[in-house]
Design a protein around this motif. Structure first.
Motif, PDB file in Angstrom:
ATOM      1  N   THR A  45      -2.679 -12.271   0.021  1.00  0.00           N
ATOM      2  CA  THR A  45      -3.055 -12.794  -1.290  1.00  0.00           C
ATOM      3  C   THR A  45      -1.922 -13.633  -1.868  1.00  0.00           C
ATOM      4  O   THR A  45      -0.738 -13.328  -1.665  1.00  0.00           O
ATOM      5  CB  THR A  45      -3.419 -11.664  -2.275  1.00  0.00           C
ATOM      6  OG1 THR A  45      -2.244 -10.910  -2.621  1.00  0.00           O
ATOM      7  CG2 THR A  45      -4.454 -10.724  -1.671  1.00  0.00           C
ATOM      8  N   TYR A  46      -2.310 -14.669  -2.616  1.00  0.00           N
ATOM      9  CA  TYR A  46      -1.346 -15.621  -3.177  1.00  0.00           C
ATOM     10  C   TYR A  46      -1.666 -15.839  -4.655  1.00  0.00           C
ATOM     11  O   TYR A  46      -2.760 -16.301  -5.003  1.00  0.00           O
ATOM     12  CB  TYR A  46      -1.408 -16.945  -2.415  1.00  0.00           C
ATOM     13  CG  TYR A  46      -1.046 -16.784  -0.951  1.00  0.00           C
ATOM     14  CD1 TYR A  46       0.280 -16.806  -0.536  1.00  0.00           C
ATOM     15  CD2 TYR A  46      -2.033 -16.564   0.007  1.00  0.00           C
ATOM     16  CE1 TYR A  46       0.618 -16.633   0.802  1.00  0.00           C
ATOM     17  CE2 TYR A  46      -1.703 -16.390   1.340  1.00  0.00           C
ATOM     18  CZ  TYR A  46      -0.376 -16.422   1.733  1.00  0.00           C
ATOM     19  OH  TYR A  46      -0.048 -16.238   3.061  1.00  0.00           O
ATOM     20  N   ARG A  68      -7.608 -16.327   6.912  1.00  0.00           N
ATOM     21  CA  ARG A  68      -8.161 -16.573   5.587  1.00  0.00           C
ATOM     22  C   ARG A  68      -7.429 -15.680   4.597  1.00  0.00           C
ATOM     23  O   ARG A  68      -6.900 -14.635   4.959  1.00  0.00           O
ATOM     24  CB  ARG A  68      -9.668 -16.306   5.569  1.00  0.00           C
ATOM     25  CG  ARG A  68     -10.423 -17.212   6.525  1.00  0.00           C
ATOM     26  CD  ARG A  68     -11.879 -16.777   6.674  1.00  0.00           C
ATOM     27  NE  ARG A  68     -12.670 -17.129   5.507  1.00  0.00           N
ATOM     28  CZ  ARG A  68     -13.959 -16.790   5.371  1.00  0.00           C
ATOM     29  NH1 ARG A  68     -14.563 -16.083   6.310  1.00  0.00           N
ATOM     30  NH2 ARG A  68     -14.633 -17.145   4.282  1.00  0.00           N
ATOM     31  N   ALA A  69      -7.395 -16.101   3.334  1.00  0.00           N
ATOM     32  CA  ALA A  69      -6.635 -15.376   2.324  1.00  0.00           C
ATOM     33  C   ALA A  69      -7.328 -15.497   0.977  1.00  0.00           C
ATOM     34  O   ALA A  69      -8.252 -16.297   0.798  1.00  0.00           O
ATOM     35  CB  ALA A  69      -5.210 -15.923   2.243  1.00  0.00           C
ATOM     36  N   THR A  70      -6.848 -14.700   0.019  1.00  0.00           N
ATOM     37  CA  THR A  70      -7.368 -14.724  -1.343  1.00  0.00           C
ATOM     38  C   THR A  70      -6.313 -15.315  -2.266  1.00  0.00           C
ATOM     39  O   THR A  70      -5.150 -14.893  -2.255  1.00  0.00           O
ATOM     40  CB  THR A  70      -7.724 -13.304  -1.817  1.00  0.00           C
ATOM     41  OG1 THR A  70      -8.676 -12.735  -0.910  1.00  0.00           O
ATOM     42  CG2 THR A  70      -8.322 -13.331  -3.210  1.00  0.00           C
ATOM     43  N   PHE A  71      -6.733 -16.290  -3.071  1.00  0.00           N
ATOM     44  CA  PHE A  71      -5.842 -16.950  -4.022  1.00  0.00           C
ATOM     45  C   PHE A  71      -6.238 -16.510  -5.435  1.00  0.00           C
ATOM     46  O   PHE A  71      -7.347 -16.789  -5.885  1.00  0.00           O
ATOM     47  CB  PHE A  71      -5.970 -18.474  -3.897  1.00  0.00           C
ATOM     48  CG  PHE A  71      -5.350 -19.022  -2.636  1.00  0.00           C
ATOM     49  CD1 PHE A  71      -4.155 -19.718  -2.686  1.00  0.00           C
ATOM     50  CD2 PHE A  71      -5.960 -18.846  -1.406  1.00  0.00           C
ATOM     51  CE1 PHE A  71      -3.574 -20.223  -1.526  1.00  0.00           C
ATOM     52  CE2 PHE A  71      -5.401 -19.346  -0.240  1.00  0.00           C
ATOM     53  CZ  PHE A  71      -4.194 -20.042  -0.303  1.00  0.00           C
ATOM     54  N   PHE A  72      -5.327 -15.826  -6.117  1.00  0.00           N
ATOM     55  CA  PHE A  72      -5.568 -15.421  -7.498  1.00  0.00           C
ATOM     56  C   PHE A  72      -4.987 -16.501  -8.405  1.00  0.00           C
ATOM     57  O   PHE A  72      -3.764 -16.621  -8.547  1.00  0.00           O
ATOM     58  CB  PHE A  72      -4.946 -14.056  -7.774  1.00  0.00           C
ATOM     59  CG  PHE A  72      -5.714 -12.921  -7.149  1.00  0.00           C
ATOM     60  CD1 PHE A  72      -6.860 -12.425  -7.759  1.00  0.00           C
ATOM     61  CD2 PHE A  72      -5.308 -12.379  -5.940  1.00  0.00           C
ATOM     62  CE1 PHE A  72      -7.593 -11.393  -7.179  1.00  0.00           C
ATOM     63  CE2 PHE A  72      -6.021 -11.346  -5.350  1.00  0.00           C
ATOM     64  CZ  PHE A  72      -7.173 -10.849  -5.971  1.00  0.00           C
ATOM     65  N   VAL A 158      -7.888  -5.827  -8.715  1.00  0.00           N
ATOM     66  CA  VAL A 158      -7.163  -5.727  -7.446  1.00  0.00           C
ATOM     67  C   VAL A 158      -5.671  -5.844  -7.731  1.00  0.00           C
ATOM     68  O   VAL A 158      -5.245  -6.806  -8.389  1.00  0.00           O
ATOM     69  CB  VAL A 158      -7.588  -6.856  -6.479  1.00  0.00           C
ATOM     70  CG1 VAL A 158      -6.731  -6.831  -5.221  1.00  0.00           C
ATOM     71  CG2 VAL A 158      -9.062  -6.744  -6.145  1.00  0.00           C
ATOM     72  N   THR A 159      -4.884  -4.896  -7.248  1.00  0.00           N
ATOM     73  CA  THR A 159      -3.432  -5.033  -7.360  1.00  0.00           C
ATOM     74  C   THR A 159      -2.875  -5.280  -5.954  1.00  0.00           C
ATOM     75  O   THR A 159      -3.276  -6.231  -5.299  1.00  0.00           O
ATOM     76  CB  THR A 159      -2.800  -3.808  -8.052  1.00  0.00           C
ATOM     77  OG1 THR A 159      -3.212  -2.615  -7.377  1.00  0.00           O
ATOM     78  CG2 THR A 159      -3.211  -3.754  -9.517  1.00  0.00           C
ATOM     79  N   TRP A 160      -1.959  -4.450  -5.466  1.00  0.00           N
ATOM     80  CA  TRP A 160      -1.400  -4.675  -4.124  1.00  0.00           C
ATOM     81  C   TRP A 160      -0.754  -3.386  -3.630  1.00  0.00           C
ATOM     82  O   TRP A 160      -0.443  -2.474  -4.400  1.00  0.00           O
ATOM     83  CB  TRP A 160      -0.375  -5.804  -4.138  1.00  0.00           C
ATOM     84  CG  TRP A 160       0.749  -5.613  -5.120  1.00  0.00           C
ATOM     85  CD1 TRP A 160       1.915  -4.925  -4.926  1.00  0.00           C
ATOM     86  CD2 TRP A 160       0.803  -6.098  -6.470  1.00  0.00           C
ATOM     87  NE1 TRP A 160       2.693  -4.959  -6.056  1.00  0.00           N
ATOM     88  CE2 TRP A 160       2.035  -5.667  -7.024  1.00  0.00           C
ATOM     89  CE3 TRP A 160      -0.067  -6.870  -7.258  1.00  0.00           C
ATOM     90  CZ2 TRP A 160       2.412  -5.984  -8.327  1.00  0.00           C
ATOM     91  CZ3 TRP A 160       0.309  -7.159  -8.555  1.00  0.00           C
ATOM     92  CH2 TRP A 160       1.538  -6.727  -9.080  1.00  0.00           C
ATOM     93  N   SER A 161      -0.563  -3.315  -2.332  1.00  0.00           N
ATOM     94  CA  SER A 161       0.145  -2.182  -1.725  1.00  0.00           C
ATOM     95  C   SER A 161       1.497  -2.600  -1.167  1.00  0.00           C
ATOM     96  O   SER A 161       2.355  -1.747  -0.922  1.00  0.00           O
ATOM     97  CB  SER A 161      -0.705  -1.564  -0.609  1.00  0.00           C
ATOM     98  OG  SER A 161      -0.979  -2.515   0.406  1.00  0.00           O
ATOM     99  N   VAL A 162       1.683  -3.908  -0.947  1.00  0.00           N
ATOM    100  CA  VAL A 162       2.950  -4.441  -0.425  1.00  0.00           C
ATOM    101  C   VAL A 162       3.362  -5.638  -1.268  1.00  0.00           C
ATOM    102  O   VAL A 162       2.585  -6.594  -1.419  1.00  0.00           O
ATOM    103  CB  VAL A 162       2.817  -4.879   1.052  1.00  0.00           C
ATOM    104  CG1 VAL A 162       4.110  -5.548   1.527  1.00  0.00           C
ATOM    105  CG2 VAL A 162       2.474  -3.693   1.945  1.00  0.00           C
ATOM    106  N   ASP A 163       4.546  -5.584  -1.832  1.00  0.00           N
ATOM    107  CA  ASP A 163       5.111  -6.704  -2.590  1.00  0.00           C
ATOM    108  C   ASP A 163       6.108  -7.422  -1.686  1.00  0.00           C
ATOM    109  O   ASP A 163       7.144  -6.861  -1.321  1.00  0.00           O
ATOM    110  CB  ASP A 163       5.804  -6.182  -3.842  1.00  0.00           C
ATOM    111  CG  ASP A 163       6.358  -7.292  -4.734  1.00  0.00           C
ATOM    112  OD1 ASP A 163       6.386  -8.455  -4.294  1.00  0.00           O
ATOM    113  OD2 ASP A 163       6.781  -6.978  -5.868  1.00  0.00           O
ATOM    114  N   SER A 164       5.808  -8.662  -1.347  1.00  0.00           N
ATOM    115  CA  SER A 164       6.673  -9.419  -0.437  1.00  0.00           C
ATOM    116  C   SER A 164       8.009  -9.804  -1.061  1.00  0.00           C
ATOM    117  O   SER A 164       8.938 -10.201  -0.356  1.00  0.00           O
ATOM    118  CB  SER A 164       5.964 -10.696   0.017  1.00  0.00           C
ATOM    119  OG  SER A 164       5.889 -11.614  -1.072  1.00  0.00           O
TER     120      SER A 164
END
Length: 227
Positions: A45-46, A68-72, A158-164
């Motif tokens: 996700t971006y 493929r990816a999700t763009f917020f 939607v949040t995240w499980s991994v913060d890059s």
């Protein structure tokens, strides 16, 4: 002349038989991650787009990697650059709602939260013809009011499980390590505003594939599934 003809015939007979390419068929696509080998999916996700420079570069990198990816996206930026958001959808990616102006929504009342999300829905629908079904609160900051207003618009939070940590100056190597360490069903937070993030794409996809994981889609319940 006779000798050359005999040698040519011998080489032809010795050559392995290859499957014929049907007339007019396009050349085979460059091999990417094999879907049948996937034992799980990770969502790439971006946030904070669209960004005319980096969103397009991300699209190129993702397409080249077969991912493929999700763009917020932020509504204010969609309003400024609707064509970039259209290109995201045309490239087969997904677009989610990331608020209009990236505030701490938890500091706002219900009416202000509704405007932040509703105006963004309208901007993305106007640019792409599609209303988002996913919503990511800026900074991951949420509460009952934010979630209630999102639900009124049919949005799944939607949040995240991994913060890059790309937003915090992480190197490409560090971004790759974080993203490829995600477990099946994980959601990786990245941003559409850094060259390091763009450069990480092919290595992330390769690293996930080495673990039989593939980039996936976030469904309406917030789970990561096959694209």
């Amino acid at each position: 002349m006779v000798l050359r003809t005999l040698l040519a015939a011998a080489l032809l007979l010795a050559a392995p038989l290859l499957p014929a390419n049907p007339a007019g068929a396009a050349p085979a696509a460059k091999a990417g991650p094999v879907a049948l080998a996937c034992t799980g999916y990770v969502a790439l996700t971006y946030d904070d787009g669209p960004n005319a420079q980096y969103t397009r570069a991300l699209l190129t990198a993702l397409r080249s990697a077969g991912a493929r990816a999700t763009f917020f996206d932020l509504g204010s930026r969609v309003q400024q650059q609707p064509q970039v958001t259209r290109e995201v959808v045309q490239a087969g990616m997904w677009v989610g709602n990331h608020s209009w102006s990236h505030p701490y929504l938890t500091n706002l009342g219900a009416a202000a939260v509704a405007r932040e999300l509703g105006d963004t829905q309208n901007a993305i629908r106007g640019a792409t013809g599609q209303a988002p079904t996913l919503f990511r609160p800026p900074y991951g900051a949420t509460n009952a009011t934010v979630q209630a207003e999102a639900r009124k618009l049919g949005l799944t939070q939607v949040t995240w499980s991994v913060d890059s940590q790309d937003w915090n100056g992480a190197s490409t190597d560090a971004i790759v390590r974080a993203a490829t360490g995600a477990s099946a069903g994980g959601i990786v937070l990245m941003h559409a505003g850094y060259q390091t993030t763009v450069d990480a794409v092919p290595r992330i996809v390769q690293g996930l594939a080495a673990r039989n994981l593939c980039p996936g889609r976030i469904d309406g319940s917030g789970r990561v599934v096959a694209p």
